[in-house]
Design an enzyme around this catalytic site. Structure first.
Site, PDB file in Angstrom:
ATOM      1  N   ASP A  19      -6.604  -4.643  -4.268  1.00 26.45           N
ATOM      2  CA  ASP A  19      -6.311  -3.333  -3.686  1.00 26.45           C
ATOM      3  C   ASP A  19      -7.353  -2.343  -4.191  1.00 26.45           C
ATOM      4  O   ASP A  19      -7.060  -1.449  -4.976  1.00 26.45           O
ATOM      5  CB  ASP A  19      -4.895  -2.905  -4.091  1.00 26.45           C
ATOM      6  CG  ASP A  19      -4.385  -1.769  -3.227  1.00 26.45           C
ATOM      7  OD1 ASP A  19      -5.106  -1.360  -2.305  1.00 26.45           O
ATOM      8  OD2 ASP A  19      -3.274  -1.288  -3.478  1.00 26.45           O
ATOM      9  N   GLU A  98      -8.461   0.672   7.479  1.00 27.30           N
ATOM     10  CA  GLU A  98      -7.372   1.556   7.899  1.00 27.30           C
ATOM     11  C   GLU A  98      -7.738   2.438   9.087  1.00 27.30           C
ATOM     12  O   GLU A  98      -8.746   3.150   9.052  1.00 27.30           O
ATOM     13  CB  GLU A  98      -7.023   2.434   6.692  1.00 27.30           C
ATOM     14  CG  GLU A  98      -5.792   3.271   6.845  1.00 27.30           C
ATOM     15  CD  GLU A  98      -5.518   4.038   5.564  1.00 27.30           C
ATOM     16  OE1 GLU A  98      -5.566   5.284   5.611  1.00 27.30           O
ATOM     17  OE2 GLU A  98      -5.271   3.416   4.513  1.00 27.30           O
ATOM     18  N   LYS A 134      -5.617  -2.005   9.743  1.00 27.03           N
ATOM     19  CA  LYS A 134      -4.443  -1.509   9.021  1.00 27.03           C
ATOM     20  C   LYS A 134      -3.839  -0.316   9.768  1.00 27.03           C
ATOM     21  O   LYS A 134      -4.525   0.677  10.032  1.00 27.03           O
ATOM     22  CB  LYS A 134      -4.872  -1.083   7.614  1.00 27.03           C
ATOM     23  CG  LYS A 134      -3.739  -1.073   6.600  1.00 27.03           C
ATOM     24  CD  LYS A 134      -4.132  -0.339   5.348  1.00 27.03           C
ATOM     25  CE  LYS A 134      -4.680  -1.179   4.266  1.00 27.03           C
ATOM     26  NZ  LYS A 134      -4.917  -0.425   3.040  1.00 27.03           N
ATOM     27  N   THR A 158       1.208  -1.433   7.561  1.00 24.15           N
ATOM     28  CA  THR A 158       1.400  -0.946   6.191  1.00 24.15           C
ATOM     29  C   THR A 158       2.486   0.125   6.131  1.00 24.15           C
ATOM     30  O   THR A 158       3.047   0.505   7.152  1.00 24.15           O
ATOM     31  CB  THR A 158       0.045  -0.439   5.638  1.00 24.15           C
ATOM     32  OG1 THR A 158       0.185  -0.148   4.248  1.00 24.15           O
ATOM     33  CG2 THR A 158      -0.427   0.806   6.364  1.00 24.15           C
ATOM     34  N   PHE A 180       5.893  -1.784   0.457  1.00 21.33           N
ATOM     35  CA  PHE A 180       5.409  -1.037  -0.709  1.00 21.33           C
ATOM     36  C   PHE A 180       6.421  -1.057  -1.858  1.00 21.33           C
ATOM     37  O   PHE A 180       7.329  -0.241  -1.900  1.00 21.33           O
ATOM     38  CB  PHE A 180       5.089   0.409  -0.294  1.00 21.33           C
ATOM     39  CG  PHE A 180       3.713   0.585   0.274  1.00 21.33           C
ATOM     40  CD1 PHE A 180       3.133  -0.400   1.052  1.00 21.33           C
ATOM     41  CD2 PHE A 180       2.980   1.742   0.025  1.00 21.33           C
ATOM     42  CE1 PHE A 180       1.847  -0.239   1.577  1.00 21.33           C
ATOM     43  CE2 PHE A 180       1.705   1.916   0.544  1.00 21.33           C
ATOM     44  CZ  PHE A 180       1.136   0.927   1.319  1.00 21.33           C
TER      45      PHE A 180
END
Length: 319
Positions: A19, A98, A134, A158, A180
């Site tokens: 990450d 993203e 993403k 996500t 998450f």
């Protein structure tokens, strides 16, 4: 000979993803996949390894004439794909990239931006099967995922905080979802509900539940635990399909040579028919879940602020 580290043991149980967009950390830790987003790209602006890329894009922008918001946004896109391209050379897997968080409630714009990124990567010699798009898991994001997956563009949905969100993404054929863990725990702790043990950690419980549901239903969508606050949370999900972990926690796992038992094992698929999630159910279930509602909105806001901050940094450099 010393016992293998927990990181080595974890690699045998789950696919380990970094990450981070930190070039040196990825080079050192050798994850299968990695990620890039505005926060990481902004940090990359200060790393020597990206200096040539940044100089090149700033020079290109200066050659375009007047500095407009559109030009700044274009430079942000070019840097995002540039950083992703550089990272793709270090890993054997994929770079998650993203789509702008300020497009999270706009299906058509999200699809257009995703296709633009895929085309830019292709121009840089990175094929689409090395990229994950993403998307924030709003209903509009789910619909964007459905369209992109139908065209063979794999998506990482996500900001997953609720079981209905997870199922909707799977029904849209998402390649991967990112529930998450840490942000769920944060919310419960902030509301005076700190768990007594790791097995009661609300983020851990949530991911275990999603993983179990997916395996029992024979769902192929990959479950990737994300946003970890501790190595304990990671260890509690050993065996999950994938785990995306920050460099500091990867280092801690690498330094620990204790035993790491498998915690998640796929259940046998039972199949059966289920009523698909529609927009009304999706919105009602997220609305009725204060944690998911707050954290989804919060996550989009934070990502959007990071993008704004990246664009401001670029604008300042161009000025």
């Amino acid at each position: 000979m010393s016992a293998p580290s927990k990181l080595q043991q974890l690699r045998d149980l789950s696919v380990v993803v970094a990450d981070t967009g930190d070039f040196d950390a990825i080079k050192r830790l050798k994850p299968v996949d990695c990620t890039t987003n505005p926060t990481l790209v902004k940090k990359a602006l200060d790393l020597p390894v990206y200096a040539d890329l940044i100089d090149e894009q700033i020079a290109w922008a200066r050659g375009q004439g007047e500095v407009t918001d559109e030009l700044v946004a274009e430079v942000a896109d070019r840097l995002t794909v540039g950083v992703g391209t550089k990272l793709s050379g270090l890993i054997e897997g994929r770079v998650s990239t993203e789509v702008d968080a300020d497009l999270a409630y706009d299906t058509a714009a999200s699809v257009a931006k995703a296709k633009k990124f895929i085309a830019m990567y292709a121009d840089n010699g990175v094929p689409k099967d090395r990229v994950l798009i993403k998307l924030a898991s709003t209903w509009e994001g789910v619909e964007a995922c459905r369209q992109l997956q139908a065209e063979g563009i794999d998506c990482n949905c996500t900001l997953i905080f609720n079981p209905t969100q997870a199922l909707a993404c799977a029904e849209a054929d998402a390649f991967l979802i990112s529930p998450f863990v840490g942000r769920i725990l944060d919310w419960y702790k902030a509301h005076g509900q700190a768990p007594a043990s790791i097995d009661e950690d609300q983020g851990v419980v949530f991911v275990r539940g999603v993983y179990d549901t997916f395996k029992r239903r024979g769902i192929k969508t990959v479950v990737m635990g994300a946003s970890f606050r501790s190595t304990e949370q990671i260890e509690a999900l050993a065996g999950c399909d994938r785990l995306t972990i920050s460099p500091d926690l990867l280092d801690k796992l690498d330094a620990d040579h204790g035993e790491l038992p498998r915690k998640l094992t796929p259940a046998k698929a039972e199949g059966g028919s289920h009523t698909p999630v529609d927009a009304a159910k999706f919105k009602a279930d997220v609305e009725a879940d204060p944690m998911a509602k707050e954290k989804l909105a919060d996550g989009i806001r934070i990502f959007a602020e990071d993008l704004k901050s990246l664009r401001k940094t670029i604008a300042d450099r161009l000025a």
